[in-house]
Scaffold this active site. Structure first.
Site, mmCIF file in Angstrom:
data_model
loop_
_atom_site.group_PDB
_atom_site.id
_atom_site.type_symbol
_atom_site.label_atom_id
_atom_site.label_comp_id
_atom_site.label_asym_id
_atom_site.label_seq_id
_atom_site.Cartn_x
_atom_site.Cartn_y
_atom_site.Cartn_z
ATOM 1 N N CYS A 74 0.865 -1.185 0.000
ATOM 2 C CA CYS A 74 0.000 0.000 0.000
ATOM 3 C C CYS A 74 0.893 1.225 0.000
ATOM 4 O O CYS A 74 1.713 1.403 0.907
ATOM 5 C CB CYS A 74 -0.911 -0.006 1.227
ATOM 6 S SG CYS A 74 -1.951 1.465 1.340
ATOM 7 N N CYS A 211 -5.246 6.766 -3.258
ATOM 8 C CA CYS A 211 -4.614 5.464 -3.432
ATOM 9 C C CYS A 211 -3.220 5.692 -3.980
ATOM 10 O O CYS A 211 -3.058 6.140 -5.122
ATOM 11 C CB CYS A 211 -5.430 4.581 -4.381
ATOM 12 S SG CYS A 211 -4.686 2.955 -4.670
#
Length: 271
Positions: A74, A211
């Site tokens: 991530c 994101c």
């Protein structure tokens, strides 16, 4: 159990620190599912478990999505955990932070008190012309095992219809064209090196405020397609502004650098 809640451009994470390397083999899916839900925990887009490192590595991280699934990596979470590691003394040199994620070895550095830069894993798969559910998109996997992303360029008018994009994202996210499913980013060019974007995230099953790896995939696809110049790309997501730069070696991408803000929301204890 102590936790720190952080966010990177609105992308939120709960960070737990474990002294036991053995937890690398444990399944913490139920814990992630419980803590990331606002009904049963503090609530977040994902859970990051910080584990002791190894020679030459400051620490390791496990990343779980809000639905309990284990993620390969991530980007915004990596930036947040880099700041956490510096402030908790896990990484003694803020200019050279090194840690391991499922997708591979990650390096990061502090830009200022709140801004951190992380070097995302190099793309292991790039397909600039994949058809999914009747739509043409770019498909990029970052790292090995690869974190899957689909990138769809849309018009400014289509970008403003968030509900229609949500339905498209939900459909594309599980398309059989993507063997592992995919995070789906919709992107709209707004300037020579500026875009707007939203990402329907696998594991969250909705749009998130930002994101980081999605921004990496967006930059890779737009650069290789010749849609943006060879310069850092500014990506405006609902939660804030992120910047991505990269170095090319022919058709290969190296040094995919993601920079943006981090913030500490709260520290607390859960049972």
């Amino acid at each position: 159990m102590n936790y720190t809640k952080m966010h990177g451009a609105g992308n939120s994470f709960l960070i737990l620190e474990s002294p036991r390397r053995e937890e690398k083999g444990e399944d913490l899916s139920d814990l992630a599912l419980r803590l990331c839900s606002e009904k049963t925990g503090p609530g977040a887009d994902g859970l990051i478990v910080v584990l002791p490192g190894e020679p030459g590595v400051d620490f390791s991280m496990l990343f779980y999505n809000a639905d309990g699934s284990l993620g390969e990596m991530c980007g915004n979470g990596a930036r947040c955990v880099a700041r956490y590691a510096v402030e908790q003394g896990l990484s003694p040199d803020p200019e050279h932070i090194c840690f391991r994620a499922t997708a591979g070895l990650i390096t990061a550095r502090r830009m200022d008190r709140e801004r951190y830069e992380v070097c995302l894993p190099d793309p292991s798969v790039i397909d600039l012309d994949r058809v999914a559910e009747g739509e043409r998109c770019a498909y990029v996997e970052l790292g090995d095992p690869g974190l899957p992303h689909a990138v769809v360029e849309v018009s400014p008018e289509a970008f403003d219809d968030l509900e229609a994009l949500r339905q498209r994202g939900r459909r594309l996210r599980r398309s059989t064209a993507f063997p592992k499913g995919a995070n789906v980013s919709f992107v709209c060019l707004t300037g020579e090196s500026q875009v707007r974007a939203v990402t329907f995230e696998r594991g969250v099953e909705d749009f998130t405020l930002a994101c980081g790896t999605g921004c990496g995939a967006i930059t890779v696809s737009l650069r290789l397609l010749g849609r943006v110049p060879d310069a850092p790309l500014e990506i405006r997501m609902p939660g804030g502004l992120l910047q991505v730069s990269l170095r090319r070696e022919g058709d290969r991408v190296r040094e995919l650098l993601l920079t943006g803000p981090t913030a500490i929301v709260e520290a607390g204890t859960v049972s």
